[in-house]
Scaffold this motif. Structure first.
Motif, PDB file in Angstrom:
ATOM      1  N   UNK A 164       0.838  -1.205   0.000  1.00  0.00           N
ATOM      2  CA  UNK A 164       0.000   0.000   0.000  1.00  0.00           C
ATOM      3  C   UNK A 164       0.871   1.253   0.000  1.00  0.00           C
ATOM      4  N   UNK A 165       0.350   2.290  -0.666  1.00  0.00           N
ATOM      5  CA  UNK A 165       1.069   3.575  -0.672  1.00  0.00           C
ATOM      6  C   UNK A 165       1.196   4.144   0.749  1.00  0.00           C
ATOM      7  N   UNK A 166       0.313   3.695   1.640  1.00  0.00           N
ATOM      8  CA  UNK A 166       0.442   4.169   3.022  1.00  0.00           C
ATOM      9  C   UNK A 166       1.708   3.628   3.657  1.00  0.00           C
ATOM     10  N   UNK A 167       1.981   2.336   3.408  1.00  0.00           N
ATOM     11  CA  UNK A 167       3.239   1.773   3.896  1.00  0.00           C
ATOM     12  C   UNK A 167       4.434   2.564   3.327  1.00  0.00           C
ATOM     13  N   UNK A 168       4.353   2.815   2.046  1.00  0.00           N
ATOM     14  CA  UNK A 168       5.445   3.537   1.393  1.00  0.00           C
ATOM     15  C   UNK A 168       5.599   4.941   1.971  1.00  0.00           C
ATOM     16  N   UNK A 169       4.464   5.595   2.257  1.00  0.00           N
ATOM     17  CA  UNK A 169       4.522   6.948   2.818  1.00  0.00           C
ATOM     18  C   UNK A 169       5.192   6.942   4.180  1.00  0.00           C
ATOM     19  N   UNK A 170       4.915   5.911   4.985  1.00  0.00           N
ATOM     20  CA  UNK A 170       5.542   5.803   6.297  1.00  0.00           C
ATOM     21  C   UNK A 170       7.055   5.636   6.178  1.00  0.00           C
ATOM     22  N   UNK A 171       7.461   4.721   5.310  1.00  0.00           N
ATOM     23  CA  UNK A 171       8.895   4.507   5.117  1.00  0.00           C
ATOM     24  C   UNK A 171       9.568   5.747   4.521  1.00  0.00           C
ATOM     25  N   UNK A 172       8.848   6.428   3.644  1.00  0.00           N
ATOM     26  CA  UNK A 172       9.410   7.629   3.019  1.00  0.00           C
ATOM     27  C   UNK A 172       9.661   8.724   4.058  1.00  0.00           C
ATOM     28  N   UNK A 173       8.762   8.836   5.034  1.00  0.00           N
ATOM     29  CA  UNK A 173       8.967   9.815   6.097  1.00  0.00           C
ATOM     30  C   UNK A 173      10.207   9.513   6.915  1.00  0.00           C
ATOM     31  N   UNK A 174      10.433   8.228   7.206  1.00  0.00           N
ATOM     32  CA  UNK A 174      11.639   7.824   7.941  1.00  0.00           C
ATOM     33  C   UNK A 174      12.889   8.126   7.123  1.00  0.00           C
ATOM     34  N   UNK A 175      12.845   7.805   5.826  1.00  0.00           N
ATOM     35  CA  UNK A 175      14.000   8.042   4.951  1.00  0.00           C
ATOM     36  C   UNK A 175      14.392   9.515   4.941  1.00  0.00           C
ATOM     37  N   UNK A 176      13.430  10.419   4.788  1.00  0.00           N
ATOM     38  CA  UNK A 176      13.722  11.854   4.704  1.00  0.00           C
ATOM     39  C   UNK A 176      14.302  12.364   6.019  1.00  0.00           C
ATOM     40  N   UNK A 177      13.721  11.902   7.139  1.00  0.00           N
ATOM     41  CA  UNK A 177      14.220  12.354   8.435  1.00  0.00           C
ATOM     42  C   UNK A 177      15.609  11.809   8.714  1.00  0.00           C
ATOM     43  N   UNK A 178      15.886  10.590   8.275  1.00  0.00           N
ATOM     44  CA  UNK A 178      17.170   9.947   8.570  1.00  0.00           C
ATOM     45  C   UNK A 178      18.329  10.662   7.858  1.00  0.00           C
ATOM     46  N   UNK A 179      18.079  11.154   6.648  1.00  0.00           N
ATOM     47  CA  UNK A 179      19.158  11.784   5.885  1.00  0.00           C
ATOM     48  C   UNK A 179      19.072  13.311   5.881  1.00  0.00           C
ATOM     49  N   UNK A 180      18.160  13.864   6.648  1.00  0.00           N
ATOM     50  CA  UNK A 180      18.028  15.318   6.704  1.00  0.00           C
ATOM     51  C   UNK A 180      19.294  15.939   7.301  1.00  0.00           C
ATOM     52  N   UNK A 181      19.781  16.974   6.663  1.00  0.00           N
ATOM     53  CA  UNK A 181      20.964  17.671   7.154  1.00  0.00           C
ATOM     54  C   UNK A 181      22.272  17.118   6.643  1.00  0.00           C
ATOM     55  N   UNK A 182      22.237  15.971   5.968  1.00  0.00           N
ATOM     56  CA  UNK A 182      23.471  15.406   5.417  1.00  0.00           C
ATOM     57  C   UNK A 182      23.724  15.988   4.026  1.00  0.00           C
ATOM     58  N   UNK A 183      24.970  15.932   3.597  1.00  0.00           N
ATOM     59  CA  UNK A 183      25.348  16.456   2.285  1.00  0.00           C
ATOM     60  C   UNK A 183      25.027  15.420   1.212  1.00  0.00           C
ATOM     61  N   UNK A 184      23.708  15.188   1.031  1.00  0.00           N
ATOM     62  CA  UNK A 184      23.247  14.236   0.019  1.00  0.00           C
ATOM     63  C   UNK A 184      22.123  14.902  -0.778  1.00  0.00           C
TER      64      UNK A 184
END
Length: 523
Positions: free
Chosen positions: A460-480
């Protein structure tokens, strides 16, 4: 004047020149009409005084016309504008204010950037100058004898000959080149390189498919360019200007320009006080410099060339004349080939690993799937590599780009599993950037996909949305760089799909390459 002649006549009576005695007799005859001349002069003065107010009421155009007529009568007996024999070599040496050291350095740089080869100094003979009718160009074959494709560079080699068909051995000719397709209405200008030995290269980027033609034009031979250079430096007065000066009913017209030879007559200096931009006019004979009322073009100097120099500027002979090709002047351009040539490693479909190489641009592309969980077909145990371990094995550096895509295969697990996997990857990314700061790291987000009742339970896109939120927060502030596949698929008109259409994939790649190329330029 008659007093002088009378004195001479008196001396003649004492035995001087008899010719002067005849002058005395003529003066006596003219003296009889002196009262008549006096009456005419007084009448004219009275008329002028009585009508002076009428004259002053005349508009500027009428007065200017009247006095321009005077000047025209005067100019019939004097040269028009500056003397055609004058060679303006020194009085334009310094225009305006002296440049600062920085301005002078910039000026030298700019002048060097437009420097032009000079032909050997020798007497001009048309037979030894560049002749487009005897000159030729040839399209060089594609590198390695391959076919022409979009993205390649075409080169045409030009050889200049003189009017006797002999090859020229120096450069300096002014050439234009273009590649065009009349059918498509497309065209591109070529870059002309002067090899300074009579040969020139015309380089063209190949931007479209189909048949295209090369055109090479001789605008001016090198010998004509030398004449133009001399005229620019020595005759800036070849277009001259004028101004009208007026006070009451009296007006005068004088020549003006950026610079004028001060030795000929006094100058009026109209240099701008704020910018220092120079402008001068010859001072009127009767009026002051503050009586200038206008500015206009005076005309063009004629007869600037010698008879031999004039032969260098003949329409249809050596001014913008086409140079013919020694063979075909057209090529056929095929579609662009892939950026990369894939090597067959006999890897399982979807699993990889894959390897592709572009030897022309020195690029190698490698793909490897991340470690378990993997929903692909059977994967050899030796090919199961964790992303963090692969990152630790990279040397990195400015020529290394890492692209990470980790999300879809984790949608059936608790979020904590995905967090733990990303935490290991993030630590490996930080280690990579610490030991090789120039490395480019790209992270791809999740994307929307097609759903039905069954797929919704797993992907489900809901599952994907949850994982996507984690991904963005995990790499926030890095030079990527984050390639936002979620937004690209949400905004696009094409249907959602687990594996997006080539159009959307191209948008992702373009975003990635834009970031990589801009970073490359900065470094």
């Amino acid at each position: 004047m008659c007093d002088t002649i009378v004195m001479v006549t008196a001396e003649n009576e004492m035995g001087l020149d008899p010719g002067k005695a005849r002058g005395s007799n003529m003066c006596r005859s003219l003296s009889k009409y002196a009262p008549v001349f006096l009456v005419l002069a007084l009448s004219g003065l009275i008329f002028l005084i009585r009508n002076i107010h009428t004259l002053e009421r005349l508009n500027c155009q009428t007065v200017s016309t009247f006095y321009n007529l005077q000047n025209s009568l005067h100019s019939a007996f004097t040269p028009e504008g500056p003397s055609s024999l004058y060679r303006n070599q020194t009085y334009c040496a310094h225009l305006g204010q002296e440049p600062s050291p920085d301005e002078l350095l910039e000026e030298h740089y700019l002048l060097d950037s437009i420097s032009w080869p000079e032909p050997p100094a020798r007497p001009i003979s048309l037979s030894r100058t560049s002749d487009p009718a005897h000159s030729l160009f040839a399209i060089l074959p594609a590198e390695g004898g391959k076919e022409w494709r979009v993205g390649d560079q075409l080169e045409a080699l030009v050889q200049i000959h003189d009017f006797q068909g002999r090859p020229k051995h120096h450069g300096g000719d002014f050439l234009l080149a273009r590649l065009h397709s009349p059918e498509l209405g497309a065209g591109v200008a070529g870059q002309v390189l002067d090899h300074r030995n009579g040969f020139y290269s015309a380089l063209f980027p190949l931007l479209w498919e189909g048949t295209s033609r090369v055109e090479v034009t001789l605008v001016h031979p090198s010998e004509a360019v030398a004449v133009l250079r001399r005229l620019r430096e020595e005759r800036p007065d070849r277009v001259f200007f004028k101004s009208l000066f007026r006070s009451g009913f009296l007006s005068e017209t004088t020549v003006c320009n950026l610079c004028l030879p001060a030795g000929q007559q006094p100058l009026c200096n109209y240099t701008d006080q704020r910018t220092g931009e120079p402008w001068y006019c010859y001072k009127p004979k009767l009026l002051g410099c503050n009586t200038r009322i206008n500015h206009f073009k005076g005309g063009y100097q004629k007869h600037l060339l010698t008879n031999k120099e004039a032969l260098l500027f003949q329409s249809g002979v050596n001014i913008k004349v086409a140079i013919h090709a020694s063979g075909s002047n057209s090529i056929t351009v095929l579609p662009e080939e892939k950026e990369l040539k894939e090597f067959n490693l006999h890897s399982p479909k979807n699993v990889g690993p894959y390897l592709a190489v572009d030897s022309t641009h020195n690029i190698m592309l490698q793909y490897r799937c991340h470690g378990p969980p993997i929903r692909f077909s059977t994967v050899a145990s030796s090919e199961m590599r964790y992303v963090a371990n692969e990152l630790d094995g990279l040397s990195g550096g400015p020529d290394t780009v890492v692209v990470l895509s980790v999300w879809a295969h984790f949608s059936t697990f608790p979020v904590e599993v995905y967090i733990r996997r990303l935490r290991h990857i993030r630590r490996a990314v930080l280690r990579l950037l610490d030991r090789a700061p120039g490395t480019k790291v790209v992270v791809r987000s999740a994307n929307l996909q097609a759903l039905d009742p069954e797929v919704s339970l797993y992907n489900s896109d809901w599952f994907s949305l949850q994982l996507d939120g984690v991904l963005r927060a995990m790499f926030k502030g890095l030079d990527v760089l984050l390639v936002d596949a979620w937004e690209m698929t949400a905004a696009h008109h094409l249907p959602h799909a687990l594996h997006p259409s080539p159009t959307i994939v191209k948008n992702m790649i373009d975003t990635m390459l834009t970031h990589i190329c801009s970073q490359k330029k900065k470094s």
